[in-house]
Design an enzyme around this catalytic site. Structure first.
Site, PDB file in Angstrom:
ATOM      1  CB  ALA A 169      52.209  70.929  22.062  1.00 56.09           C
ATOM      2  CG  ASN A 202      61.854  67.512  19.275  1.00 56.19           C
ATOM      3  OD1 ASN A 202      62.852  68.326  19.961  1.00 56.19           O
ATOM      4  ND2 ASN A 202      60.356  68.151  19.470  1.00 56.19           N
ATOM      5  CG  ASP A 254      58.833  68.429  27.242  1.00 54.11           C
ATOM      6  OD1 ASP A 254      59.442  68.858  26.340  1.00 54.11           O
ATOM      7  OD2 ASP A 254      57.623  68.193  27.243  1.00 54.11           O
ATOM      8  CG  HIS A 267      62.777  66.397  28.183  1.00 49.51           C
ATOM      9  ND1 HIS A 267      61.857  65.069  27.900  1.00 49.51           N
ATOM     10  CD2 HIS A 267      62.256  67.106  27.502  1.00 49.51           C
ATOM     11  CE1 HIS A 267      61.035  65.443  26.846  1.00 49.51           C
ATOM     12  NE2 HIS A 267      61.354  66.461  26.331  1.00 49.51           N
ATOM     13  CG  HIS A 277      56.751  76.329  20.178  1.00 48.95           C
ATOM     14  ND1 HIS A 277      57.206  75.629  18.940  1.00 48.95           N
ATOM     15  CD2 HIS A 277      56.513  75.239  21.128  1.00 48.95           C
ATOM     16  CE1 HIS A 277      57.204  74.236  19.232  1.00 48.95           C
ATOM     17  NE2 HIS A 277      56.722  74.037  20.395  1.00 48.95           N
ATOM     18  CG  HIS A 291      62.443  70.270  23.589  1.00 51.47           C
ATOM     19  ND1 HIS A 291      62.430  69.447  22.395  1.00 51.47           N
ATOM     20  CD2 HIS A 291      61.749  70.010  24.329  1.00 51.47           C
ATOM     21  CE1 HIS A 291      61.635  68.376  22.771  1.00 51.47           C
ATOM     22  NE2 HIS A 291      61.011  68.773  24.178  1.00 51.47           N
ATOM     23  CG  LEU A 292      68.795  73.463  24.450  1.00 51.03           C
ATOM     24  CD1 LEU A 292      70.504  73.008  24.626  1.00 51.03           C
ATOM     25  CD2 LEU A 292      68.484  74.690  25.487  1.00 51.03           C
ATOM     26  NE  ARG A 293      61.689  74.441  20.252  1.00 52.86           N
ATOM     27  CZ  ARG A 293      60.847  73.410  20.496  1.00 52.86           C
ATOM     28  NH1 ARG A 293      61.053  72.039  20.221  1.00 52.86           N
ATOM     29  NH2 ARG A 293      59.828  73.768  21.103  1.00 52.86           N
ATOM     30  CG  HIS A 308      56.842  64.849  28.854  1.00 48.97           C
ATOM     31  ND1 HIS A 308      56.227  63.563  28.450  1.00 48.97           N
ATOM     32  CD2 HIS A 308      57.772  64.969  27.608  1.00 48.97           C
ATOM     33  CE1 HIS A 308      56.610  63.433  27.129  1.00 48.97           C
ATOM     34  NE2 HIS A 308      57.542  64.304  26.872  1.00 48.97           N
TER      35      HIS A 308
HETATM   36  O1  DOR Z   1      54.563  70.254  24.318  1.00 54.93           O
HETATM   37  C1  DOR Z   1      55.495  69.648  23.876  1.00 54.93           C
HETATM   38  N1  DOR Z   1      56.592  70.377  23.304  1.00 54.93           N
HETATM   39  N2  DOR Z   1      55.848  68.323  24.240  1.00 54.93           N
HETATM   40  C2  DOR Z   1      56.917  67.698  23.527  1.00 54.93           C
HETATM   41  O2  DOR Z   1      56.740  66.368  23.664  1.00 54.93           O
HETATM   42  C3  DOR Z   1      57.650  68.367  22.397  1.00 54.93           C
HETATM   43  C4  DOR Z   1      57.824  69.769  22.950  1.00 54.93           C
HETATM   44  C5  DOR Z   1      58.389  70.630  21.613  1.00 54.93           C
HETATM   45  O3  DOR Z   1      59.328  70.235  21.154  1.00 54.93           O
HETATM   46  O4  DOR Z   1      57.981  71.703  21.313  1.00 54.93           O
HETATM   47 ZN    ZN Z   2      60.105  67.320  25.094  1.00 59.57          ZN
END
Ligand code: DOR
Ligand code: ZN
Length: 333
Positions: A257, A42, A241, A14, A245, A16-18, A168
């Site tokens: 978040a 996402n 996860d 899990h 950011h 996130h690579l943006r 998560h």
């Molecule tokens: O804290 C989080 N950030 N929880 C998530 O489910 C998504 C993630 C994000 O994409 O920034």
């Molecule tokens: Zn996530």
């Protein structure tokens, strides 16, 4: 005292690579830590078509050719069987469900999970995994995961052969619930939910870098997550996860978040498992149970770590990493 540690090259189920300009840096950083990752959908725009799955995989591989990339697509609508087959062919192994508005880039999420049951039925038929962001957005923030469990229960009853991952996992209630469900239901565990409670976000000073969804909760919740992991329960495996950011997006009127943990996840885990006297269970947690659940071969490549103190930089790739500025005991060689 042990000075060196060898593990199977870790998987992150899990991450996130943006997208856009940030993607290359995050993918390269991930490839320094992991051999294989499951990339979340996402992004902006979201990964929600066979073409998008293919393009995203190519973009990640262009930046990090040695990274094995498994893809997800966003369940923000119903899909045809042909679309699902094409996404599978293009590298997708799982569909990701986000309730409407529950977290970053979920404004196109689903307000009633039953609306996408036709697609979920096809996931079961095609043996694709359903990854759940398991929070009920309307509930009080610390109750959201628990309030979601009724949906998980109904999913299990309606689709008994569907493989489901509660992502998560962050509460004692959810940990116990997953333990009791059949073997086709598992949970990913992040590094931050293993080590943080709500105190680390708002207990003393406000720490935006630890703010994430689901929220780290009470000490008893952290204890339950830790017990599941340190007992070697194969239903619980690593999905960081890691969700970077920029500083501006974290520290503003409406802070985003997400905890950026990929660059430090494995060294932190080694320390945690060592402190618990459970180093023997680490390899399965980071490179075993997840692969087994996803029905893919365990990796054979190794990664070596040295006992060598280093200070986590204040920023990495323009984002504040988990435990920024603190000293870690183990370093990837
Ligand atoms: O804290 C989080 N950030 N929880 C998530 O489910 C998504 C993630 C994000 O994409 O920034
Ligand atoms: Zn996530």
């Amino acid at each position: 005292m042990q000075q060196e540690l060898s593990l199977i090259l870790p998987d992150d189920f899990h991450i996130h690579l943006r997208q856009g300009r940030d993607l290359a840096n995050y993918a390269k950083s991930a490839a320094l830590q992991f051999g294989r990752v499951l990339a979340m959908p996402n992004t902006e725009p979201p990964i929600n078509s066979p073409e998008a799955v293919k393009k995203y995989k190519e973009e990640i591989l262009a930046a990090a050719p040695n990274l094995e990339v498994l893809l997800t697509f966003k369940l923000n609508k119903n899909y045809t069987e042909q679309e699902l087959l094409d996404m599978k062919k293009n590298g997708a192994v799982a569909a990701k469900y986000y309730p409407l508005g529950v977290t970053t880039n979920s404004q196109d999420g689903i307000s009633k999970i039953e609306d996408i049951y036709p697609t979920i039925e096809l996931l079961e038929k095609l043996d694709l995994v359903l990854c759940l962001h398991g929070e009920e957005p309307e509930a009080f923030c610390l109750d959201r995961e628990r309030e979601f469990l009724k949906h998980l229960e109904k999913l299990c009853k309606t689709f008994p052969n569907l493989r489901i991952v509660l992502e998560h996992v962050s509460s004692a209630d959810a940990v116990e619930f997953v333990k009791k469900l059949p073997q086709n239901v598992a949970a990913t565990v992040t590094v931050h939910h293993l080590i943080l409670t709500l105190n680390d976000i708002v207990g003393d000073s406000l720490c935006p870098q630890n703010f994430c969804k689901p929220l780290p909760k009470f000490p008893k919740d952290k204890a339950a997550v830790r017990e599941a992991v340190f007992s070697g329960n194969k239903k619980f495996f690593l999905g960081t996860d890691s969700a970077p950011h920029s500083l501006e997006k974290k520290e503003c009127l409406c802070g985003a978040a997400g905890v950026y943990s990929a660059p430090v996840a494995i060294p932190i885990l080694i320390e945690e498992f060592e402190n618990e006297n459970k180093l023997n269970l680490l390899s399965d947690f980071v490179a075993g149970y997840g692969a087994d659940f996803y029905k893919i071969p365990r990796q054979t490549k190794k990664a070596t770590y040295a006992k060598e103190e280093w200070q986590i930089p204040k920023t990495i790739d323009g984002a504040v990493p988990l435990r920024a500025g603190q000293t870690l005991k183990w370093k990837a060689k």
